[in-house]
Design a protein around this motif. Structure first.
Motif, short mmCIF file in Angstrom:
data_model
loop_
_atom_site.label_atom_id
_atom_site.label_comp_id
_atom_site.label_asym_id
_atom_site.label_seq_id
_atom_site.Cartn_x
_atom_site.Cartn_y
_atom_site.Cartn_z
N TYR A 178 12.80 -2.37 -3.09
CA TYR A 178 11.40 -2.67 -3.35
C TYR A 178 10.68 -1.38 -3.72
CZ TYR A 178 6.64 -4.41 -2.69
OH TYR A 178 5.34 -4.77 -2.89
N GLN A 179 9.79 -1.46 -4.70
CA GLN A 179 8.97 -0.31 -5.09
C GLN A 179 7.55 -0.79 -5.33
OE1 GLN A 179 7.27 0.67 -8.21
NE2 GLN A 179 6.61 2.54 -7.20
N SER A 180 6.60 0.00 -4.84
CA SER A 180 5.20 -0.28 -5.15
C SER A 180 4.43 1.03 -5.17
CB SER A 180 4.57 -1.22 -4.12
OG SER A 180 3.22 -1.47 -4.47
N ASN A 181 3.42 1.06 -6.02
CA ASN A 181 2.48 2.17 -6.06
C ASN A 181 1.25 1.87 -5.20
OD1 ASN A 181 3.94 3.80 -7.92
ND2 ASN A 181 3.29 2.44 -9.56
N HIS A 182 1.27 0.75 -4.48
CA HIS A 182 0.10 0.30 -3.73
C HIS A 182 0.36 0.33 -2.22
CE1 HIS A 182 -1.60 -0.94 -7.54
NE2 HIS A 182 -0.41 -1.45 -7.82
N GLU A 183 -0.45 1.08 -1.53
CA GLU A 183 -0.29 1.26 -0.09
C GLU A 183 -0.29 -0.07 0.67
OE1 GLU A 183 -2.33 3.95 3.43
OE2 GLU A 183 -3.44 3.61 1.58
N GLY A 184 -1.22 -0.94 0.35
CA GLY A 184 -1.31 -2.22 1.05
C GLY A 184 -0.07 -3.07 0.88
N ALA A 185 0.53 -3.06 -0.31
CA ALA A 185 1.76 -3.82 -0.54
C ALA A 185 2.89 -3.28 0.32
CB ALA A 185 2.14 -3.77 -2.02
N LEU A 186 2.95 -1.96 0.47
CA LEU A 186 3.99 -1.35 1.32
C LEU A 186 3.77 -1.70 2.79
CD1 LEU A 186 4.17 2.14 -0.42
CD2 LEU A 186 5.79 0.24 -0.66
#
Length: 141
Positions: free
Chosen positions: A46-54
């Motif tokens: 999983y990869q995200s640039n969004h803190e909330g998604a992490l």
């Protein structure tokens, strides 16, 4: 054995971003390397640039036996991500491609490090490989 590998902000740009610091591997190369090195492990990447998604992902990670996270720049200052990481109940590792302690002073702090069962830095793509090896050993003992 199920392992969640979490790539944080800007890791989708690996291979393009500062190869002298991070190496020439892309995020997909790292994922493939892990899957080939540990065929017995059922990986979710999983990869995200969004803190909330992490944070949402960490809060819902109960189904995994192991978790590896490279939180990128969020490692240094995100108390919210640290709090979510603290709630993860499986064996967990923090990795960094570079040696953050040899870089700019603002990168020396890692809020996740004290919570990790395994901590590996400075080995580029091999940081992930070593972290999973150590997690497997801890899981089996």
């Amino acid at each position: 054995m199920k392992c969640l590998v979490v790539h944080g902000p800007n890791l989708n740009m690996l291979g393009k971003r500062n190869p002298d610091v991070y190496g020439s591997f892309t995020m997909q190369d790292i994922n493939q390397l892990l899957a080939e090195t540990y065929p017995e492990v059922d990986f979710t990447f999983y990869q995200s640039n969004h803190e909330g998604a992490l944070i949402d992902l960490l809060q819902g990670s109960d189904e995994y036996n192991m978790l590896v996270i490279n939180a990128g720049g969020l490692s240094h200052y995100s108390v919210s991500l640290r709090d979510a990481f603290e709630l993860v109940t499986c064996k967990k590792a923090v990795v960094h491609l570079s040696d953050i302690e040899q870089r700019e002073s603002f990168r020396h702090i890692d809020l996740l490090k004290p919570l990790a069962d395994v901590y590996v830095k400075g080995l580029k793509a091999q940081s992930y490989v070593l972290a999973i090896k150590e997690l497997i050993e801890k899981h089996l003992h």
